[in-house]
Scaffold this active site. Structure first.
Site, mmCIF file in Angstrom:
data_model
loop_
_atom_site.group_PDB
_atom_site.id
_atom_site.type_symbol
_atom_site.label_atom_id
_atom_site.label_comp_id
_atom_site.label_asym_id
_atom_site.label_seq_id
_atom_site.Cartn_x
_atom_site.Cartn_y
_atom_site.Cartn_z
ATOM 1 N N ASP A 148 15.504 11.014 29.949
ATOM 2 C CA ASP A 148 14.554 11.533 30.937
ATOM 3 C C ASP A 148 14.758 13.032 31.050
ATOM 4 O OD1 ASP A 148 12.727 11.715 33.233
ATOM 5 O OD2 ASP A 148 12.959 9.535 33.288
ATOM 6 N N HIS A 163 8.634 13.550 30.423
ATOM 7 C CA HIS A 163 9.999 13.183 30.823
ATOM 8 C C HIS A 163 10.972 13.483 29.686
ATOM 9 C CE1 HIS A 163 9.321 11.311 34.774
ATOM 10 N NE2 HIS A 163 8.180 10.869 34.280
ATOM 11 N N GLU A 193 3.495 9.639 33.432
ATOM 12 C CA GLU A 193 3.604 10.946 34.088
ATOM 13 C C GLU A 193 3.766 12.095 33.090
ATOM 14 O OE1 GLU A 193 5.566 9.825 38.353
ATOM 15 O OE2 GLU A 193 6.964 9.956 36.670
ATOM 16 N N ASP A 199 14.128 1.461 44.098
ATOM 17 C CA ASP A 199 14.622 2.737 44.638
ATOM 18 C C ASP A 199 13.981 3.042 45.990
ATOM 19 O OD1 ASP A 199 12.193 3.051 43.219
ATOM 20 O OD2 ASP A 199 12.593 5.168 42.798
ATOM 21 N N THR A 203 17.448 5.723 39.425
ATOM 22 C CA THR A 203 18.749 6.020 40.041
ATOM 23 C C THR A 203 18.901 7.463 40.531
ATOM 24 O OG1 THR A 203 19.687 6.439 37.852
ATOM 25 C CG2 THR A 203 19.940 4.213 38.750
ATOM 26 N N GLU A 204 17.811 8.130 40.873
ATOM 27 C CA GLU A 204 17.980 9.456 41.477
ATOM 28 C C GLU A 204 18.982 9.401 42.639
ATOM 29 O OE1 GLU A 204 15.038 8.204 40.570
ATOM 30 O OE2 GLU A 204 13.611 9.779 40.022
HETATM 31 C C1 ACM Z 1 7.316 5.669 36.591
HETATM 32 O O1 ACM Z 1 7.646 5.326 37.739
HETATM 33 N N1 ACM Z 1 7.086 6.942 36.332
HETATM 34 C C2 ACM Z 1 7.181 4.711 35.519
#
Ligand code: ACM
Length: 515
Positions: free
Chosen positions: A171, A242, A306, A401, A451-452
């Site tokens: 990422d 990403h 994204e 999360d 996991t941020e």
């Molecule tokens: C995502 O939450 N960007 C897959």
């Protein structure tokens, strides 16, 4: 009272008690399940469970057993014998987990527990999953976890008959996958100078470098460990967005010549994405070649979510690429990129998987792609109607999360929603309003552990449990009722989680309790 709720189970009189002389009879394709049974029961019980042709615990594969599919099993426990049967070795692995849950909860302990009578209640169970994809994504890019933790995580999945570990390996904030010929991916891309210790935009950081990467040997060993437990490890390499950790390692893969980027220390979505020149596609194929070498999974995830397209609009090379490919504009390079990489995976005999979030990219892809709609179920419906298989990942029911309650006692989580236990359990993988031809394309569902905000195994397990119990219940047996089946079962299941040392969210914690 086991999780997931079996599709058919009745109590019958009597019980079966294990003792040191209890032996296991298993031949041919049943042997791996017998090994797993021994491996799982030995630490707590010390039972040798010898192999013997006259054993009273019988594990048998019979391909002619109709109706059990590849993962179903039948289990009969009587006073003198235990009979576990399935059409495949995989079905037996699921049945082994049922045997584990039928024992006293102390059987799940990793340490010897003396003085407990190890017995199974008399039962007759026929148990067949409704959905074949019952997964969990673990994001090891935002916070790295060593392989020894991944093994424990696999064991926790297998206990709940979850069968896919989706490893999010790359990422913006970190690259964890070793690739021969590209050492900087892990040496540079695997290290960030500090981490944001608040939500995106908070401006709060720690002062600690965060680093980690796997070796190919470790990942191969993980795959073998997971396979023995009936769990497939599906790798994900994010592209074309990403990708900032890769761009920090190899800036020439980006859109801006001469630009130096660091591995990102913010949360959120970076505008820096892969370029679309030939060298980038060659790079991605090399990376995936290394991935295919390590991971035998039928499915390989290539991200696709994204992806800001502003850099392509500004890039003469990207504009030329869009023109040459006959695309309407540079935004369409998103789907074009995934399509080229998908062709590579298909030629290698694998099935490409990508996220679907309404960008239009997934819609440009052929039916051989499997998509994961995460924003809106409608994105999944469009894909299914176009012939793509779908794994449902709706964020309001499967993104772990998000906090489990809205009280101040919960750890910091993603903003914008609460995903409580009931919301997870209410998520039928097939939305009720889908027509049958679309429903037929739903492979199943999976949970997402981004996991941020989860740095440690304890953080992960607090987010995962008991919500994964609810997801597993729904994905295996959508007929399981919240009040009469799941709630009583999950109350009892807390003793099993305790025996395993899982620091789960207590079921009865009030919504506003302080931690
Ligand atoms: C995502 O939450 N960007 C897959």
């Amino acid at each position: 009272m086991i999780i997931p709720h079996p599709t058919h189970a009745v109590r019958i009189p009597g019980r079966f008690t294990f003792d040191p002389a209890t032996a296991v009879r298993a031949e041919g394709a049943a042997r791996p399940a017998a090994r797993l049974l021994r491996t799982l029961l030995r630490p707590a019980t010390g039972l040798p469970l010898r192999d013997s042709p006259s054993g009273s615990v019988v594990l048998a594969v019979d391909p002619l057993l109709g109706g059990l599919g590849t993962e179903g099993y039948g289990l009969t426990v009587g006073p003198d014998a235990v009979l576990l049967r399935a059409a495949t070795g995989e079905g037996l692995l699921r049945g082994v987990q049922t045997i584990r849950q039928l024992l006293p909860p102390e059987a799940l302990s990793e340490r010897p527990v003396p003085g407990v009578a190890w017995w199974l209640p008399g039962v007759q169970i026929t148990d067949v999953p409704r959905h074949r994809w019952r997964g969990v994504l673990l994001d090891v890019a935002r916070h790295f976890q060593p392989v020894r933790y991944l093994r424990r995580f696999v064991d926790l999945l297998a206990l709940h008959k979850l069968n896919v570990l989706h490893l999010h390996l790359t990422d913006d904030q970190g690259w964890r996958m070793p690739v021969p010929g590209y050492p900087r991916l892990t040496e540079v891309g695997g290290v960030r100078s500090r981490s944001m210790r608040g939500r995106a935009g908070s401006g709060r950081y720690d002062d600690e470098p965060h680093a980690g990467a796997y070796t190919a040997a470790e990942l191969r060993e993980l795959v073998a460990y997971a396979t023995a437990r009936g769990v497939e490890v599906m790798p994900e390499i994010e592209m074309p967005g990403h990708a900032r950790a890769a761009l920090a390692a190899y800036p020439e893969l980006g859109n801006v010549p001469g630009r130096a980027l660091e591995v990102w220390t913010e949360w959120g979505v970076s505008d820096a994405v892969f370029g679309v020149h030939d060298e980038v596609l060659d790079f991605c194929r090399s990376v995936l070649g290394a991935v295919l070498d390590v991971f035998p999974s039928r499915y390989v995830h290539i991200g696709g979510d994204e992806c800001p397209v502003a850099e392509w609009a500004e890039s003469p090379r990207a504009r030329a690429r869009a023109a040459e490919a006959g695309l309407a504009g540079t935004a369409a390079l998103h789907g074009w990129f995934l399509g080229r990489i998908g062709e590579f995976l298909l030629a290698a005999g694998r099935r490409p998987v990508c996220w679907a979030d309404g960008s239009g990219a997934a819609g440009a892809l052929p039916p051989e792609f499997t998509v994961m709609p995460w924003r809106d179920a409608g994105h999944g419906l469009a894909a299914a109607l176009a012939g793509q298989d779908v794994v449902m990942a709706p964020h309001r029911a499967t993104y772990l999360d998000y906090p489990q309650a809205d009280g101040p006692g919960e750890p910091l989580g993603q903003a914008g929603a609460v995903v409580d236990l009931r919301a997870v359990h209410a998520n039928d993988p097939v939305p009720a309003d889908w027509p049958p031809e679309a429903a037929a394309h739903v492979l199943g569902t999976q949970a997402q552990l981004w996991t941020e905000f989860a740095q440690t195994p304890a953080d992960i397990e607090y987010l995962a449990f008991p919500r994964l119990c609810a997801l597993a219940d729904r994905a295996w047996n959508p007929a399981a009722d919240w009040a009469t089946d799941f709630l009583p079962a999950v109350r009892g299941h807390q003793a099993r989680l305790a025996a395993l040392g899982v620091r789960h969210r207590p079921l009865d914690r009030p919504r506003t309790a302080t931690a």
